[in-house]
Design a protein around this motif. Structure first.
Motif, PDB file in Angstrom:
ATOM      1  N   VAL A 178       0.848  -1.199   0.000  1.00 58.46           N
ATOM      2  CA  VAL A 178       0.000   0.000   0.000  1.00 58.46           C
ATOM      3  C   VAL A 178       0.883   1.250   0.000  1.00 58.46           C
ATOM      4  N   ALA A 179       1.955   1.245   0.799  1.00 61.43           N
ATOM      5  CA  ALA A 179       2.861   2.394   0.829  1.00 61.43           C
ATOM      6  C   ALA A 179       3.503   2.622  -0.535  1.00 61.43           C
ATOM      7  N   THR A 180       3.807   1.574  -1.246  1.00 64.38           N
ATOM      8  CA  THR A 180       4.380   1.701  -2.591  1.00 64.38           C
ATOM      9  C   THR A 180       3.376   2.330  -3.544  1.00 64.38           C
ATOM     10  N   MET A 181       2.110   1.934  -3.464  1.00 70.28           N
ATOM     11  CA  MET A 181       1.075   2.544  -4.314  1.00 70.28           C
ATOM     12  C   MET A 181       0.935   4.032  -4.008  1.00 70.28           C
TER      13      MET A 181
ATOM     14  N   VAL B 127       4.452  -0.294  11.982  1.00 68.02           N
ATOM     15  CA  VAL B 127       5.115   0.551  10.987  1.00 68.02           C
ATOM     16  C   VAL B 127       4.138   1.625  10.512  1.00 68.02           C
ATOM     17  N   THR B 128       4.661   2.829  10.254  1.00 67.21           N
ATOM     18  CA  THR B 128       3.836   3.938   9.753  1.00 67.21           C
ATOM     19  C   THR B 128       4.622   4.739   8.722  1.00 67.21           C
ATOM     20  N   TYR B 129       3.984   5.015   7.606  1.00 65.07           N
ATOM     21  CA  TYR B 129       4.503   5.936   6.591  1.00 65.07           C
ATOM     22  C   TYR B 129       3.570   7.135   6.595  1.00 65.07           C
ATOM     23  N   THR B 130       4.133   8.344   6.530  1.00 65.07           N
ATOM     24  CA  THR B 130       3.297   9.541   6.525  1.00 65.07           C
ATOM     25  C   THR B 130       3.752  10.498   5.429  1.00 65.07           C
ATOM     26  N   TRP B 131       2.786  11.003   4.670  1.00 66.77           N
ATOM     27  CA  TRP B 131       3.022  12.034   3.662  1.00 66.77           C
ATOM     28  C   TRP B 131       2.360  13.311   4.171  1.00 66.77           C
ATOM     29  N   LYS B 132       3.118  14.408   4.191  1.00 66.85           N
ATOM     30  CA  LYS B 132       2.584  15.695   4.650  1.00 66.85           C
ATOM     31  C   LYS B 132       2.555  16.656   3.471  1.00 66.85           C
ATOM     32  N   PHE B 133       1.456  17.405   3.383  1.00 65.64           N
ATOM     33  CA  PHE B 133       1.268  18.318   2.268  1.00 65.64           C
ATOM     34  C   PHE B 133       1.175  19.758   2.773  1.00 65.64           C
ATOM     35  N   PRO B 134       1.490  20.748   1.918  1.00 66.23           N
ATOM     36  CA  PRO B 134       1.539  22.151   2.343  1.00 66.23           C
ATOM     37  C   PRO B 134       0.266  22.673   3.003  1.00 66.23           C
ATOM     38  N   GLN B 135      -0.902  22.242   2.592  1.00 65.16           N
ATOM     39  CA  GLN B 135      -2.156  22.746   3.157  1.00 65.16           C
ATOM     40  C   GLN B 135      -2.476  22.089   4.496  1.00 65.16           C
ATOM     41  N   GLY B 136      -1.585  21.238   4.996  1.00 65.45           N
ATOM     42  CA  GLY B 136      -1.808  20.585   6.273  1.00 65.45           C
ATOM     43  C   GLY B 136      -2.376  19.179   6.152  1.00 65.45           C
ATOM     44  N   MET B 137      -2.781  18.798   4.953  1.00 67.17           N
ATOM     45  CA  MET B 137      -3.310  17.448   4.746  1.00 67.17           C
ATOM     46  C   MET B 137      -2.211  16.426   5.004  1.00 67.17           C
ATOM     47  N   THR B 138      -2.613  15.271   5.527  1.00 67.49           N
ATOM     48  CA  THR B 138      -1.678  14.165   5.683  1.00 67.49           C
ATOM     49  C   THR B 138      -2.311  12.883   5.157  1.00 67.49           C
ATOM     50  N   VAL B 139      -1.469  12.028   4.655  1.00 65.61           N
ATOM     51  CA  VAL B 139      -1.865  10.686   4.245  1.00 65.61           C
ATOM     52  C   VAL B 139      -0.938   9.750   5.008  1.00 65.61           C
TER      53      VAL B 139
ATOM     54  N   VAL C  75      -0.081   5.500   5.977  1.00 70.32           N
ATOM     55  CA  VAL C  75      -0.274   4.064   5.821  1.00 70.32           C
ATOM     56  C   VAL C  75       0.355   3.452   7.058  1.00 70.32           C
ATOM     57  N   SER C  76      -0.429   2.660   7.798  1.00 67.83           N
ATOM     58  CA  SER C  76       0.105   2.113   9.042  1.00 67.83           C
ATOM     59  C   SER C  76      -0.372   0.692   9.274  1.00 67.83           C
ATOM     60  N   ARG C  77       0.399   0.010  10.111  1.00 68.91           N
ATOM     61  CA  ARG C  77       0.054  -1.335  10.536  1.00 68.91           C
ATOM     62  C   ARG C  77       0.513  -1.470  11.982  1.00 68.91           C
ATOM     63  N   GLY C  78      -0.336  -2.060  12.807  1.00 69.81           N
ATOM     64  CA  GLY C  78       0.035  -2.309  14.190  1.00 69.81           C
ATOM     65  C   GLY C  78       0.701  -3.665  14.316  1.00 69.81           C
TER      66      GLY C  78
ATOM     67  N   ASP D  81      -1.811  -7.311  15.553  1.00 75.57           N
ATOM     68  CA  ASP D  81      -2.827  -7.172  14.504  1.00 75.57           C
ATOM     69  C   ASP D  81      -2.142  -6.572  13.279  1.00 75.57           C
ATOM     70  N   THR D  82      -2.153  -7.287  12.173  1.00 77.70           N
ATOM     71  CA  THR D  82      -1.441  -6.825  10.976  1.00 77.70           C
ATOM     72  C   THR D  82      -2.351  -6.114   9.981  1.00 77.70           C
ATOM     73  N   THR D  83      -3.514  -5.665  10.429  1.00 77.05           N
ATOM     74  CA  THR D  83      -4.408  -4.919   9.544  1.00 77.05           C
ATOM     75  C   THR D  83      -3.708  -3.645   9.086  1.00 77.05           C
ATOM     76  N   THR D  84      -3.766  -3.367   7.789  1.00 78.19           N
ATOM     77  CA  THR D  84      -3.144  -2.173   7.226  1.00 78.19           C
ATOM     78  C   THR D  84      -4.202  -1.089   7.072  1.00 78.19           C
ATOM     79  N   TYR D  85      -3.868   0.132   7.502  1.00 76.10           N
ATOM     80  CA  TYR D  85      -4.796   1.266   7.447  1.00 76.10           C
ATOM     81  C   TYR D  85      -4.238   2.350   6.538  1.00 76.10           C
ATOM     82  N   LEU D  86      -5.088   2.908   5.695  1.00 76.72           N
ATOM     83  CA  LEU D  86      -4.765   4.056   4.856  1.00 76.72           C
ATOM     84  C   LEU D  86      -5.655   5.189   5.334  1.00 76.72           C
ATOM     85  N   THR D  87      -5.035   6.268   5.830  1.00 72.87           N
ATOM     86  CA  THR D  87      -5.785   7.356   6.449  1.00 72.87           C
ATOM     87  C   THR D  87      -5.474   8.685   5.761  1.00 72.87           C
ATOM     88  N   PHE D  88      -6.524   9.410   5.376  1.00 69.84           N
ATOM     89  CA  PHE D  88      -6.397  10.766   4.844  1.00 69.84           C
ATOM     90  C   PHE D  88      -6.945  11.709   5.904  1.00 69.84           C
ATOM     91  N   THR D  89      -6.170  12.720   6.300  1.00 71.50           N
ATOM     92  CA  THR D  89      -6.613  13.627   7.353  1.00 71.50           C
ATOM     93  C   THR D  89      -6.536  15.072   6.884  1.00 71.50           C
TER      94      THR D  89
END
Length: 91
Positions: A9-12, A32-44, A46-49, A52-60
């Motif tokens: 998912v992080a590669t995509m 593990v967590t990957y985070t992308w930060k954007f100038p307007q404050g948005m973040t994306v 990808v994380s996994r605990g 529990d190996t469920t992978t989460y994709l979060t847009f904030t």
């Protein structure tokens, strides 16, 4: 139970938005967590605990998130006031 899904998912997301701003953890074992930060404050992120190996994709969106939290708090206070009124009437 696919521990490699977080990397897939992080590669995509990397193909779409470029290299992650931050990365923490080990893809092979543990959280593990990957985070992308954007100038307007948005973040994306990808994380996994772990375990529990469920992978989460979060847009904030921080502005919308703050508005939502304020609305939730206002609703909570209103519900508490209503409960207090109901208890007062019981006596």
């Amino acid at each position: 139970m696919d521990t490699g899904l977080v990397t897939q998912v992080a590669t995509m997301v990397t193909h779409k938005y470029g290299r992650a701003s931050t990365r923490s953890g080990n893809e092979g074992l543990g959280p593990v967590t990957y985070t992308w930060k954007f100038p307007q404050g948005m973040t994306v992120s990808v994380s996994r605990g772990w375990l529990d190996t469920t992978t989460y994709l979060t847009f904030t969106d921080p502005v919308a998130h703050a508005e939502m939290r304020a609305e939730q708090e206002a609703d909570k206070r209103a519900a508490e006031r209503e409960r207090a009124k109901a208890q007062t009437r019981a006596f």
